[in-house]
Enzyme design. Structure first.
Site, short mmCIF file in Angstrom:
data_model
loop_
_atom_site.label_atom_id
_atom_site.label_comp_id
_atom_site.label_asym_id
_atom_site.label_seq_id
_atom_site.Cartn_x
_atom_site.Cartn_y
_atom_site.Cartn_z
N CYS B 96 0.85 -1.20 0.00
CA CYS B 96 0.00 0.00 0.00
C CYS B 96 0.88 1.24 0.00
CB CYS B 96 -0.97 -0.05 1.18
SG CYS B 96 -2.38 1.07 1.01
N HIS B 212 -3.84 -5.57 1.01
CA HIS B 212 -3.27 -5.89 2.32
C HIS B 212 -3.37 -7.37 2.65
CE1 HIS B 212 -2.46 -1.78 3.50
NE2 HIS B 212 -3.64 -1.44 3.03
N GLU B 214 -1.54 -8.89 4.54
CA GLU B 214 -1.21 -9.06 5.96
C GLU B 214 -2.45 -9.01 6.85
OE1 GLU B 214 -0.92 -6.35 4.22
OE2 GLU B 214 -0.76 -4.51 5.41
#
Lengths: 917, 248
Positions: B96, B212, B214
């Site tokens: 990002c 994302h 994660e």
């Protein structure tokens, strides 16, 4: 051409125009002696040729509106321009960022204000470049002066008005007599300090007032009433209620949670972005100031209808569309940038909010349960401020928030509005996470700035502080302005002298500015100095306890509670109209502008279902390292309260609780927060409504064993229009419920799961249409008032039984019935599952209008697998009469109400998603 | 087997460093979260790490455009160290805002090519920040992060400036050199050219992507978890990076 300014040296202005959406551009004005090489290097950083074109010192065209910030308004981008230049080794004296809008024709100032600019923070010019808002352009204030308080009441009142003190005559008398006793006149700083500390915003005078009922008898003050209910409920999980910055509860052995919800109504009305932005920043600081790490934000927004015609706006009021756009952008900007998920919330539209939009911003934090409690401040501790610098932003915010507004409010209160800087607050928050054992007391600078932060910490101990040591954004502030500024992102801590160096070192590593202002003395006097000279010398006892208690007349409401049923000819069309109603329709257009995923803890999101587009009831947060967490639910319905504030209060407490219970949260450990946004409390009927609402809150809290742990009231939400018309908001009570989720795997969502599963309605359905959305649609107001939803004494036991069923895994789906009744609830469940349902309404109520659209409280629709139905029902014991099997999940995509109508799920989806907002 | 050190570097405004650390811890990295000022003061932190992570957020408020100032900081103070890091075969990931930073430093796509991440649009109309879920198709077989991936990844996006653009020649080169790391396989959420969600450099070590992964390393983080959805986890991506970093 480059012009030369004696004060700032040479000026260079870069205009950045994006390749798309090219009717607007950004301007960056730089003061400094730069050569072409410097300009080229700066341009290489500031301009990305793939995205935008940049031009130096472009002429402003005749049909261009050039807008810049007023000097002193927070300008984050300008600060970064200076930073970038510094990295390049280019010396820049100052920078200012603005924007250009391409316009057609020659709009007058009124049109510019209405459509593009906001005079509260901006100034503009058409056809020429606007003067850049360099900090060096900030005006200088006068130093301290003494103010004589005349004996004549009219003259005294006039001084109070002139200075915007928002104090009544009784309060001014006490101040005058106090200083007569001291033998001198108060300084301007002392007067302002007392005005802020004693403001409605800070002191909650109306919630602390003695209540005089119609028969002359006295009733317990509202705050005492709420506190007493919490004491009486004696819930074991409450650590701290109505004390300090936030309520604190402990769920399970390992963690405490800090809960707070604030209002930021007045600032959001005049500068929607900054008002909402700093509302979020302020409530996050409350959580940090309660010694907890923030983990999530909530927001509840009340707006005028987006389609309000221009000619129906009172003078000085921004159009709801601009308020909506600004407020949503402000909430998103702060939450997204500081890195917190903005999860639970609500958006309400009503014409009554046109001149008084409401912004409720909440935050929740977590801390290890074994973290030692703070014990200070102790005499000898240093008074330390850190975070953002202090400017003239936000002077007198507390008093401004405590007054009614009119067309001049935006102009005179401009200095009350601040723009937030979430990046600084993130640094502050990170620092505090690391430095939690280096201070003995902490609070945030909110309303009243240092005056209230240091004033509160010094309560009962005293402090001696030097204002010349406060880091300033720019020169020219009077000492009292430094003391009262509500500049954002600042915290005050008490630090033992031997720990100051360690804290300062840690602050330096985190990039946070820190300053030692003085000492907590122990002599119970608040002394504030500027360059050594005292500008304030006050007994802390007088400051905090000297205010005369108010008495407020309360005329209690006499609500009618008739079983009126609106005339509904076409149930199908009514259901579709309800789904498309702005208050019920999808809020995805707003929700998706908030990051609700960051931190990886969001298990039930505000939008849910197979396409992530159906409304959830409560949200569930479970830290990735844990298997247990919390659910957050909101209850709000001002329309019930117009005629029946007491039942409204009960209903919204019930709604907030239901919203967490349906997710699988434990109903035996629910903590509540209240937020009252109300009109002028000196009007006896308005105050009576408030008294009734508090009664309803207390009754519900006792019924559910759910204590209030924190609250905040915002009164005087009224607007005086040019022709003298008074516009008040409906009584708006927001309840936030927070409760533990013991096992994330057992959480439940509202989207239908499996064809064939029985659907069960819990609760009883009565002809309760007062304040209902169906009544709003039909406009079918009976002469006497239809009943708002009434309290259901069986609800608490029902929720406990439902929770037991959920813990056994007997419930696949659960959804609460609220606005729009059972019809809307079932439609939302079908949208979530993209699947239909076959429903028989006869078991709900003989009148299909009541069965479909009544808004009786305490009702939940559950999907229960057929093989579990008997076990499920048995858990409800004596309340089994309120357990009604109403049908089953269909294997076709059709929501069918047997003998009434049927709708394809696509039609429901289109109605619900059509408006997208 | 030892745990490779993943250095997670944050600037003021970085805010998904904790999410990245959680994901990397889960797949066997030793994570170290540091401020850029610490790295500037002690570049050894970088030398001793086996992986560099630039996480998501709004570095310096993105006030001059996403990632620009963070990138300027890195280029001004650490240019040589970063080059050495990649030349040593150590993996780098920018997520990002980190992707935006890597693009602005020139590390992505590298070789003098320029790309940009602009404001999200839909049919050229700016759409602003959006938080939603997407499905990512791993493409590159050159990229050490994506080559081992078998399944699509499902994960959230949360950005306002993720529209990948470049000139047609650059795009042709990126495709020909197998530098397209991820494409959106759900509807393109931000107007990116050719549905590009992430790219790598010519070495395949440096990955940048807007979404994302994660934030989807546990099944319960998926929106349909309570509908018994499993799979699409982002942890495989971090596993690939850590597996590579182990052998550095």
């Amino acid at each position: 051409m480059v012009d030369v300014d004696a004060a700032t040296g040479r000026r260079h202005r870069l205009t950045l125009r994006p390749h798309h959406g090219a009717d607007a551009a950004t301007t960056i004005t730089i003061a400094g002696d730069l050569d072409q090489h410097d300009l080229d290097r700066l341009e290489a950083i500031l301009v990305d040729p793939l995205l935008e074109t940049g031009s130096w010192n472009a002429v402003v065209g005749a049909e261009q509106l050039d807008i810049g910030l007023i000097p002193g308004v927070t300008d984050t981008a300008a600060a970064q321009v200076v930073h970038a230049a510094d990295l390049l080794g280019i010396s820049v004296a100052d920078a200012s960022v603005g924007r250009i809008i391409d316009i057609a024709g020659a709009p007058d100032d009124a049109e510019i204000r209405r459509r593009w600019a906001n005079a509260v923070i901006e100034r503009w010019s058409v056809g020429t470049a606007v003067e850049p808002g360099f900090a060096s352009g900030v005006a200088t204030s006068v130093l301290t002066e003494h103010v004589e308080l005349p004996n004549d009441d009219a003259a005294l009142t006039a001084i109070g008005k002139e200075r915007g003190l928002a104090l009544d005559l009784a309060e001014l008398h006490v101040i005058r007599e106090h200083f007569a006793g001291v033998g001198r006149n108060p300084t301007d700083a002392e007067l302002e300090t007392l005005a802020q500390t004693w403001s409605e915003h800070c002191a909650h005078k109306s919630f602390r007032a003695d209540i005089v009922l119609a028969d002359g008898s006295l009733a317990e003050p509202l705050l005492a009433r709420l506190r007493r209910s919490t004491t009486e409920i004696a819930a074991p999980f409450v650590v701290s209620a109505f004390d300090g910055n936030a309520g604190i509860v402990q769920f399970g052995p390992a963690r405490t949670y800090a809960l707070k919800c604030e209002t930021h109504n007045h600032p959001s009305a005049i500068e929607p972005f900054g008002g909402a932005n700093t509302g979020v920043g302020g409530v996050i600081r409350d959580i940090i100031g309660a010694h907890h790490r923030a983990i999530a934000c909530t927001d509840i927004l009340c707006f005028g209808p987006a389609d309000t015609p221009d000619d129906q706006l009172p003078d000085g009021v921004l159009h709801p569309r601009r308020i909506i756009e600004g407020v949503v952008a402000g909430v998103a900007d702060y939450g997204n940038k500081i890195g917190l998920p903005t999860v639970a919330g609500g958006v309400l539209y009503d014409p009554a909010y046109v001149s008084n939009p409401l912004v409720f911003a909440g935050c929740i934090g977590v801390a290890p349960a074994d973290r030692p409690a703070l014990t200070g401040p102790h005499p000898g501790d240093r008074v330390v401020v850190f975070g953002g610098r202090t400017g003239r932003d936000g002077i007198r915010g507390a008093t401004f928030s405590s007054m009614e507004m009119d067309a001049t409010t935006g102009d005179v209160a401009g200095a009350s509005v601040q723009i937030g800087d979430p990046i600084v607050e993130k640094l502050v928050s990170d620092l505090l996470g690391d430095a939690w054992d280096l201070y003995t007391a902490i609070t945030d600078c909110g309303a009243g700035g240092l005056s209230s932060a240091i004033g509160e910490l010094a309560d009962g101990i005293g402090a001696d502080v030097e204002m010349a040591k406060v880091p300033l954004k720019y020169a020219g502030l009077a000492p009292w302005e430094i003391w009262l500024s509500e500049a954002q992102e600042r915290m005050v801590v008490a630090v033992a002298p031997h720990q100051f160096d360690a804290l300062a070192e840690m602050a330096a590593m985190h990039g946070v500015e820190i300053s030692d202002l003085g000492v907590f003395t122990g002599d119970q006097r608040l002394v504030v100095r500027f360059e050594g000279e005292p500008i304030i010398e006050l007994d802390t006892a007088f400051l905090h306890d000297g205010r005369p208690r108010r008495r407020l007349q309360a005329t209690m409401p006499q609500p009618t509670r008739d079983a009126t049923v609106p005339t509904v000819d076409d149930h199908e069309a009514t259901l579709l109209a309800l789904l498309a109603h702005p208050n019920i329709a999808s809020k995805a257009g707003i929700i998706r502008r908030y990051d609700h995923e960051i931190l990886g803890a969001t298990v039930i999101r505000p939008l849910t279902g197979v396409r992530n587009d159906a409304p959830a009831d409560g949200v569930v947060l479970v830290d990735p390292n844990d298997t247990d967490g919390i659910a957050i639910g909101i209850g709000v319905n001002p329309w019930y309260g117009v005629n029946d504030p007491e039942h409204m209060a009960w209903a919204v407490v019930d709604e907030a609780i239901r919203n967490v219970v349906v997710t699988g949260a434990d109903p035996s450990a629910i903590a509540l927060m209240d937020n009252f946004s109300w009109g002028n409390p000196t009007r006896a009927t308005t105050f009576g409504d408030l008294v009734a609402a508090v009664e309803g809150c207390v009754a519900a809290a006792h019924a559910y064993g759910a204590p209030f742990v924190s609250g905040k009231d915002s009164l005087n939400n009224e607007y005086l229009t040019g022709d003298g018309t008074r516009r008040a908001i409906p009584p708006t009570l927001v309840i936030t419920a927070v409760a533990p989720i013991h096992d994330v795997a057992l959480a439940v969502t509202p989207d239908l799961k499996r064809p064939g599963n029985p659907l069960v309605l819990l609760g009883r359905t009565l002809a309760e249409f007062g304040g209902s959305h169906t009544m709003m649609l039909t406009g079918d107001h009976a002469a006497s008032g239809p009943a708002a939803p009434s309290p259901d004494p069986d609800a608490p036991a029902r929720y406990r039984a439902l929770h037991a069923a959920m813990q056994r895994g007997l419930v696949d789906t659960a959804h609460d019935c609220s606005e729009g009744g059972l019809g809307v609830a079932l439609a939302e469940m079908c949208i979530g599952g993209r699947i239909g349902a076959a429903i028989q309404l006869a078991g709900v109520h003989v009148d299909p209008t009541v069965a479909l659209f009544a808004e009786s409280a305490a009702r939940i629709v559950c999907e229960v697998p057929a093989e579990s139905l008997d076990e499920f029902t048995a858990l409800f014991g004596s309340d089994a009469g309120a357990v009604t099997v109403i049908g089953h999940v269909a294997d076709s995509p059709e929501l069918c109400f047997d003998g009434v109508f049927a709708l394809h799920v696509d039609a429901l989806v289109n109605a619900f998603n059509g408006a997208r907002r | 087997m030892s745990r490779p050190t993943a250095l997670i570097v944050r600037a003021p405004g970085t805010n998904r460093d904790g999410d990245a650390a959680f994901a990397l811890d889960l797949v066997g990295a030793e994570t170290k979260r540091v401020l850029i000022s610490e790295v500037f003061a002690d570049p050894k932190l970088l030398h001793e790490a086996q992986m560099l992570v630039i996480p998501g957020g709004f570095s310096f408020a993105d006030a001059l455009g996403a990632g620009r100032l963070f990138a300027l900081e890195l280029v001004t103070r650490l240019r040589d160290e970063l080059t050495t890091f990649v030349e040593a075969g150590k993996p780098v990931i920018g997520i990002c805002n980190g992707f935006q930073v890597l693009v602005r430093t020139g590390l992505l796509p590298g070789a003098g090519m320029t790309v940009a991440l602009g404001e999200n649009t839909n049919d050229s109309v700016p759409t602003g920040f959006v938080c939603d879920w997407v499905r990512l198709q791993p493409v590159s077989q050159k990229c050490i992060w994506t080559a081992p991936l078998v399944d699509d990844i499902e994960c959230p996006i949360a950005h306002g400036e993720g529209r990948f653009i470049c000139d047609p020649d650059t795009m042709a080169t990126l495709v020909a050199d197998d530098q397209i790391a991820f494409r959106y396989s759900t509807p393109n959420p931000n107007g990116s050219m050719a549905d590009v969600a992430g790219i790598c450099d010519a070495s395949g070590l440096v990955l940048g992507l807007m979404p994302h992964p994660e934030d989807h390393v546990l099944p319960r983080q998926h929106p349909q978890y309570l509908r018994h959805h499993r799979g699409g986890l982002g942890r495989a991506l971090f596993q690939a990076g850590v597996d590579h970093a182990k052998d550095v």
